[in-house]
Enzyme design. Structure first.
Site, PDB file in Angstrom:
ATOM      1  N   PRO A 163     -39.261 -29.242 -34.925  1.00  0.00           N
ATOM      2  CA  PRO A 163     -39.446 -28.188 -35.350  1.00  0.00           C
ATOM      3  C   PRO A 163     -38.792 -27.921 -36.686  1.00  0.00           C
ATOM      4  O   PRO A 163     -39.045 -26.589 -37.128  1.00  0.00           O
ATOM      5  CB  PRO A 163     -38.812 -27.093 -34.044  1.00  0.00           C
ATOM      6  CG  PRO A 163     -37.709 -27.752 -33.979  1.00  0.00           C
ATOM      7  CD  PRO A 163     -37.894 -29.266 -33.787  1.00  0.00           C
ATOM      8  N   TYR A 164     -38.024 -28.771 -37.323  1.00  0.00           N
ATOM      9  CA  TYR A 164     -37.362 -28.356 -38.458  1.00  0.00           C
ATOM     10  C   TYR A 164     -38.161 -28.190 -39.702  1.00  0.00           C
ATOM     11  O   TYR A 164     -38.018 -27.031 -40.412  1.00  0.00           O
ATOM     12  CB  TYR A 164     -36.467 -29.583 -39.038  1.00  0.00           C
ATOM     13  CG  TYR A 164     -35.359 -29.316 -40.054  1.00  0.00           C
ATOM     14  CD1 TYR A 164     -34.461 -28.246 -40.104  1.00  0.00           C
ATOM     15  CD2 TYR A 164     -35.528 -29.918 -41.163  1.00  0.00           C
ATOM     16  CE1 TYR A 164     -33.690 -28.167 -41.007  1.00  0.00           C
ATOM     17  CE2 TYR A 164     -34.748 -29.832 -42.442  1.00  0.00           C
ATOM     18  CZ  TYR A 164     -33.889 -28.780 -42.339  1.00  0.00           C
ATOM     19  OH  TYR A 164     -33.090 -28.504 -43.323  1.00  0.00           O
ATOM     20  N   GLY A 165     -39.209 -28.922 -39.864  1.00  0.00           N
ATOM     21  CA  GLY A 165     -40.265 -28.695 -40.947  1.00  0.00           C
ATOM     22  C   GLY A 165     -40.900 -27.336 -40.878  1.00  0.00           C
ATOM     23  O   GLY A 165     -40.835 -26.624 -41.848  1.00  0.00           O
ATOM     24  N   SER A 167     -39.865 -24.642 -39.439  1.00  0.00           N
ATOM     25  CA  SER A 167     -39.079 -23.718 -39.812  1.00  0.00           C
ATOM     26  C   SER A 167     -38.633 -23.363 -41.351  1.00  0.00           C
ATOM     27  O   SER A 167     -38.607 -22.313 -41.618  1.00  0.00           O
ATOM     28  CB  SER A 167     -37.568 -23.990 -39.126  1.00  0.00           C
ATOM     29  OG  SER A 167     -36.674 -24.774 -39.844  1.00  0.00           O
TER      30      SER A 167
END
Length: 249
Positions: A163-165, A167
């Site tokens: 989910p980093y991208g 976010s």
């Protein structure tokens, strides 16, 4: 940079104990700012503040928790009389969901929901909660600046980066909306990002040497964050500033 340029400027950097947060806190302190370093753990926040110097403060803050945010912001206002700059930096990276995310990307359907929520809650909900607590106080005080730390668009949409991208995409949208909402106030809102993958604790320990050689030094964030906190950036609003492209005098 004038070493006393930010004398008297009060700056809170969330997630200031390592990585980009520590690099920005160091640069701000070196320019004369009084830095509030935050961390989920008070001991880490206080240790970071001690490294920065006697004028810095270490404050416990879990950006995901509304009560913690309210208490921390109230504490800072009581102790410093206000804040001039908020640096919304706190975040956790891909290692929390995939330890080998650079070499073995994981499809989104294999990401654990808890890991997804942890990243989003820290980066996105955290930025919202802290800005929500700080902005009205800045408006009432007649001045203030909010800087949200983002990432490159390539990272936002890279394979295996859920989910980093996402976010990063979310905090960019959040920042733009905050800027619109504050457009008729004395508070400015801007985005700052490194401009590439950066050598921080978010990078896996077994990252190949040839990849590590291409990583940016976190110190690249120093000059632009000092500029954004300074009189030179008065009136700068709703801008997306890339540290590797920054060339202000």
């Amino acid at each position: 940079m004038d070493v006393g340029e930010l004398a008297g400027t009060r700056v809170m950097v969330t997630g200031a104990t390592s990585g980009l947060g520590a690099a920005m806190a160091t640069a701000l302190s070196a320019a004369g700012a009084r830095v509030v370093a935050t961390s989920r753990r008070l001991a880490r926040a206080q240790a970071a503040a001690q490294r920065l110097g006697p004028d810095s403060l270490g404050v416990e803050l879990d950006v995901r928790d509304e009560a913690s945010v309210r208490a921390a912001v109230g504490d800072v206002w009581d102790r410093l009389g206000g804040l001039d700059v908020l640096v919304n930096n706190a975040g956790i990276g891909m290692r929390t969901v995939n330890l080998r995310f650079l070499t073995d990307p994981q499809p989104f359907w294999e990401v654990a929901p808890k890991g997804f929520r942890d990243v989003i809650d820290t980066k996105v909900t955290g930025a919202f909660l802290v800005a929500r607590a700080v902005a009205p106080r800045m408006v009432a005080a007649g001045s203030g600046r909010i800087v949200t730390i983002s990432m490159s668009e390539q990272t936002m949409t890279r394979r295996g980066f859920v989910p980093y991208g996402p976010s990063g995409a979310a905090v960019e949208a959040l920042s733009r909306v905050m800027a619109a909402d504050l457009a008729d106030t004395p508070v400015t809102v801007n985005l700052l990002l490194p401009g590439g993958a950066t050598a921080t604790g978010m990078v896996p320990e077994d990252t190949p040497p040839e990849v590590r050689e291409r990583l940016l030094d976190a110190a690249v964030m120093g000059p632009p964050i000092v500029w954004l906190a300074s009189a030179r950036a008065a009136g700068v609003h709703d801008q997306r500033i890339v540290a590797t492209e920054f060339a202000k005098a």
